[in-house]
Design a protein around this motif. Structure first.
Motif, PDB file in Angstrom:
ATOM      1  N   PHE A  11       0.837  -1.208   0.000  1.00  0.00           N
ATOM      2  CA  PHE A  11       0.000   0.000   0.000  1.00  0.00           C
ATOM      3  C   PHE A  11       0.869   1.254   0.000  1.00  0.00           C
ATOM      4  CE2 PHE A  11      -2.242   3.365   2.383  1.00  0.00           C
ATOM      5  CZ  PHE A  11      -3.266   3.589   1.484  1.00  0.00           C
ATOM      6  N   ARG A  12       1.831   1.296   0.928  1.00  0.00           N
ATOM      7  CA  ARG A  12       2.656   2.505   1.043  1.00  0.00           C
ATOM      8  C   ARG A  12       3.478   2.763  -0.225  1.00  0.00           C
ATOM      9  NH1 ARG A  12       4.241   6.678   0.882  1.00  0.00           N
ATOM     10  NH2 ARG A  12       5.375   7.970   2.359  1.00  0.00           N
ATOM     11  N   VAL A  15       1.260   4.191  -2.854  1.00  0.00           N
ATOM     12  CA  VAL A  15       1.009   5.620  -2.628  1.00  0.00           C
ATOM     13  C   VAL A  15       2.170   6.461  -3.174  1.00  0.00           C
ATOM     14  CG1 VAL A  15       0.759   7.393  -0.837  1.00  0.00           C
ATOM     15  CG2 VAL A  15      -0.627   5.309  -0.732  1.00  0.00           C
ATOM     16  N   LEU A  16       3.377   5.965  -3.066  1.00  0.00           N
ATOM     17  CA  LEU A  16       4.516   6.688  -3.668  1.00  0.00           C
ATOM     18  C   LEU A  16       4.324   6.835  -5.177  1.00  0.00           C
ATOM     19  CD1 LEU A  16       7.520   5.090  -1.720  1.00  0.00           C
ATOM     20  CD2 LEU A  16       6.652   7.425  -1.478  1.00  0.00           C
ATOM     21  N   LEU A  18       1.400   7.017  -6.682  1.00  0.00           N
ATOM     22  CA  LEU A  18       0.374   8.062  -6.839  1.00  0.00           C
ATOM     23  C   LEU A  18       0.998   9.452  -6.670  1.00  0.00           C
ATOM     24  CD1 LEU A  18      -2.688   6.672  -4.847  1.00  0.00           C
ATOM     25  CD2 LEU A  18      -2.263   6.567  -7.310  1.00  0.00           C
ATOM     26  N   GLU A  19       1.916   9.564  -5.711  1.00  0.00           N
ATOM     27  CA  GLU A  19       2.564  10.860  -5.496  1.00  0.00           C
ATOM     28  C   GLU A  19       3.320  11.311  -6.749  1.00  0.00           C
ATOM     29  OE1 GLU A  19       4.983  10.901  -1.926  1.00  0.00           O
ATOM     30  OE2 GLU A  19       3.520   9.665  -0.881  1.00  0.00           O
ATOM     31  N   ASN A  22       0.790  12.654  -9.000  1.00  0.00           N
ATOM     32  CA  ASN A  22       0.352  13.980  -8.530  1.00  0.00           C
ATOM     33  C   ASN A  22       1.345  15.053  -8.948  1.00  0.00           C
ATOM     34  OD1 ASN A  22      -2.072  13.273  -7.334  1.00  0.00           O
ATOM     35  ND2 ASN A  22      -1.172  12.943  -5.305  1.00  0.00           N
ATOM     36  N   ARG A  23       2.641  14.748  -8.876  1.00  0.00           N
ATOM     37  CA  ARG A  23       3.637  15.737  -9.307  1.00  0.00           C
ATOM     38  C   ARG A  23       3.521  16.011 -10.798  1.00  0.00           C
ATOM     39  NH1 ARG A  23       6.623  13.117  -5.236  1.00  0.00           N
ATOM     40  NH2 ARG A  23       7.553  11.628  -6.661  1.00  0.00           N
ATOM     41  N   LEU A  75      -8.713   7.267  -3.426  1.00  0.00           N
ATOM     42  CA  LEU A  75      -7.491   7.814  -4.029  1.00  0.00           C
ATOM     43  C   LEU A  75      -7.540   7.760  -5.554  1.00  0.00           C
ATOM     44  CD1 LEU A  75      -4.850   6.407  -1.529  1.00  0.00           C
ATOM     45  CD2 LEU A  75      -5.390   8.824  -1.932  1.00  0.00           C
TER      46      LEU A  75
ATOM     47  N   PHE B  11       1.552   7.052   8.581  1.00  0.00           N
ATOM     48  CA  PHE B  11       0.591   7.136   7.476  1.00  0.00           C
ATOM     49  C   PHE B  11      -0.312   5.904   7.446  1.00  0.00           C
ATOM     50  CE2 PHE B  11      -0.536   6.204   3.024  1.00  0.00           C
ATOM     51  CZ  PHE B  11      -1.356   7.288   2.787  1.00  0.00           C
ATOM     52  N   GLU B  63       4.757  11.645   7.685  1.00  0.00           N
ATOM     53  CA  GLU B  63       6.107  11.098   7.848  1.00  0.00           C
ATOM     54  C   GLU B  63       7.127  12.124   7.345  1.00  0.00           C
ATOM     55  OE1 GLU B  63       5.634   7.161   6.055  1.00  0.00           O
ATOM     56  OE2 GLU B  63       4.267   6.570   7.647  1.00  0.00           O
ATOM     57  N   ASP B  65       7.577  12.805   4.109  1.00  0.00           N
ATOM     58  CA  ASP B  65       7.245  12.738   2.685  1.00  0.00           C
ATOM     59  C   ASP B  65       6.223  13.817   2.337  1.00  0.00           C
ATOM     60  OD1 ASP B  65       6.419  12.100   0.159  1.00  0.00           O
ATOM     61  OD2 ASP B  65       5.859  10.031   0.624  1.00  0.00           O
ATOM     62  N   GLY B  67       4.925  14.578  -0.368  1.00  0.00           N
ATOM     63  CA  GLY B  67       3.892  14.105  -1.298  1.00  0.00           C
ATOM     64  C   GLY B  67       2.658  13.585  -0.581  1.00  0.00           C
ATOM     65  N   LEU B  68       2.810  13.216   0.681  1.00  0.00           N
ATOM     66  CA  LEU B  68       1.657  12.720   1.444  1.00  0.00           C
ATOM     67  C   LEU B  68       0.681  13.830   1.829  1.00  0.00           C
ATOM     68  CD1 LEU B  68       3.241   9.952   3.707  1.00  0.00           C
ATOM     69  CD2 LEU B  68       1.722   9.657   1.738  1.00  0.00           C
ATOM     70  N   GLU B  70      -0.721  16.025  -0.246  1.00  0.00           N
ATOM     71  CA  GLU B  70      -1.804  15.967  -1.244  1.00  0.00           C
ATOM     72  C   GLU B  70      -2.576  14.644  -1.146  1.00  0.00           C
ATOM     73  OE1 GLU B  70      -0.613  16.738  -5.287  1.00  0.00           O
ATOM     74  OE2 GLU B  70      -2.686  17.143  -5.879  1.00  0.00           O
ATOM     75  N   ILE B  71      -1.859  13.559  -0.912  1.00  0.00           N
ATOM     76  CA  ILE B  71      -2.537  12.262  -0.740  1.00  0.00           C
ATOM     77  C   ILE B  71      -3.543  12.354   0.423  1.00  0.00           C
ATOM     78  CG2 ILE B  71      -2.181   9.857  -0.022  1.00  0.00           C
ATOM     79  CD1 ILE B  71      -1.254  10.292  -2.894  1.00  0.00           C
ATOM     80  N   GLU B 112       2.946  23.663   0.535  1.00  0.00           N
ATOM     81  CA  GLU B 112       2.175  22.581  -0.101  1.00  0.00           C
ATOM     82  C   GLU B 112       0.749  22.526   0.461  1.00  0.00           C
ATOM     83  OE1 GLU B 112       2.686  20.938  -2.670  1.00  0.00           O
ATOM     84  OE2 GLU B 112       1.819  18.923  -2.550  1.00  0.00           O
TER      85      GLU B 112
END
Lengths: 297, 297
Positions: A11-12, A15-16, A18-19, A22-23, A75, B11, B63, B65, B67-68, B70-71, B112
């Motif tokens: 999962f984690r 999410v990276l 997805l990040e 997002n960028r 998400l 997270f 954490e 990060d 990017g989290l 926006e997540i 952010e």
């Protein structure tokens, strides 16, 4: 565009990924945006951009936690394969020797996916598991990227019985142009591909067919290695390739990259398929399926 | 209702808390639903339900990060404290001896949060950190639950200089009814509380004030222990309490639980505040702030 967000990620780790998207969405709003509903396809066309829809090729991101199905839907995930070639917690992959069908957790997860509006995708699953997913799901499911086994007997291509059950239940088949799924491989002709589509339309009805290229455009060989072995094996597994042909195979001349969809349309127009059927196969059928599939029950 | 989703959670642990709320939303759609925008407050009123807005009291879920951010916004988080009493990766908490202000990461994260529409909340932060957050943020920030230090000199209550800067920049102060934040503690009178609000309105303008109860209704003492020590200490830390008064303190007679908001309204109506000011303090000001704060820039 339907993009793969996870092959073997936790999962984690997912999410990276997805990040990273997002960028890209932040950096390039003139080109791309996240797609979450069918209306986003029309918005993309109206604004000359590409809507990016997210899918998993493996249920690894939901780990052993059914609550992550809804979290992933929130998400933006809209497709999830129950397996990626191997046995998963949910079902059996198409490369295993024995197929035991949907697991106890698999049945619960299909029900939860139905509830939240995440499409069950059985592209990399074995036959019994696929038939049981079709049976158990209260909403139409998808095989987003594969071809009929009667055309090319690859492990990843789907038996007639499976495609009959899929489409009778309202499901969608997306035709792959990945060379290992094509009759003749990289040398497959456009005429041969389009004749297969024509025959599939005769057998299953054109409205259940679309394109699902399995396109790996501009991806390095490191991606194909992650796809194939993730962390599940210490020895290399070449999947549909081989030690002597380990990287991505060359694409057919008529579909080199994403700019070649017009060639498929032109090829289909030379068959007996009606213009409306060709329009559906080239995108309209997926659009209808998106409209029916992504909202909560 | 603004609920706390994380005190010290990673997270992944925070996502487990979201999953619990998803199960409650699924089980009780007649009572509650997830709130993500100001319009959901009006929807809740129209349908006689409660909209649940999510906030973090600690940045632990992002954490290291960025990017989290926006997540987490995509998952519905609308408030995040930069610290919870202790030093964090972003800023200094109100219980530390030295306050070094916003960290390098803290400045990046505030930018952010401004971009995605997540409110910077400095309720548990030290003064310099709070002033720097007000200065660095391009959008108004909040102190969602605290009282003025000039009324009751608790570590968690806020200095006049801080409240002046907060409200001059358009920010919001939510008055707490947690006994440790009240003059006289559990014995604080409604008249005393309302006179403090009246004076705060004179100093800062009534439109920047609201209620932010810090209500721990029906929470067991295990929750207060998790709030106070999480995993950061092997020895018990009693925070605003003490070894002899370790659990939740008794609530004041005029605010026993969520059914007592009317008592505060009645008390405020006995002051010199106008009816419009009282309406704003009892909810209208937060609603306006929600309208301005939750959408991406």
């Amino acid at each position: 565009m339907h993009v793969t967000i996870a092959y073997h990620e936790s999962f984690r780790e997912m999410v990276l990924n997805l990040e990273q998207w997002n960028r890209w969405f932040e950096a390039h709003p003139d080109l791309i945006f996240k797609g979450t509903c069918a209306a986003d396809v029309r918005l993309a066309q109206e604004t000359n951009r590409t809507a990016i829809f997210f899918g998993f090729q493996n249920p690894s991101p939901i780990e052993d936690d059914i609550g992550l199905v809804e979290i992933c839907h929130q998400l933006g995930i809209r497709f999830m394969q129950l397996t990626y070639n191997n046995q998963s917690l949910l079902a059996t992959g198409c490369y295993e020797d024995d197929d035991t069908g949907l697991t106890r957790m698999g049945k619960q997860v299909v029900t939860e996916m139905n509830r939240v509006g995440m499409v069950v995708d059985m592209s990399h699953s074995a036959d019994r598991s696929t038939l049981e997913a079709i049976e158990h799901s209260t909403r139409p499911i998808a095989i987003t990227h594969a071809n009929p086994h009667w055309w090319h007997a690859a492990l990843r291509n789907k038996k007639d019985e499976v495609l009959q059950a899929l489409t009778r239940a309202g499901g969608m088949l997306g035709f792959s142009v990945y060379p290992h799924h094509l009759k003749g491989g990289s040398a497959c002709t456009l005429d041969g591909f389009c004749a297969m589509v024509e025959e599939a339309a005769r057998r299953y009805g054109a409205s259940h067919l679309g394109i699902g290229t399995d396109l790996c455009q501009d991806q390095p060989d490191s991606v194909v290695e992650w796809m194939r072995v993730g962390r599940w094996s210490k020895v290399m597994d070449y999947g549909e390739g081989s030690a002597s042909n380990a990287g991505f195979p060359p694409m057919p001349t008529w579909f080199q990259d994403n700019r070649d969809f017009g060639n498929i349309r032109a090829g289909l127009s030379q068959t007996s398929l009606s213009e409306a059927d060709v329009d559906g196969i080239m995108g309209g059928n997926w659009l209808r399926f998106y409209e029916e599939s992504f909202a909560p029950l």
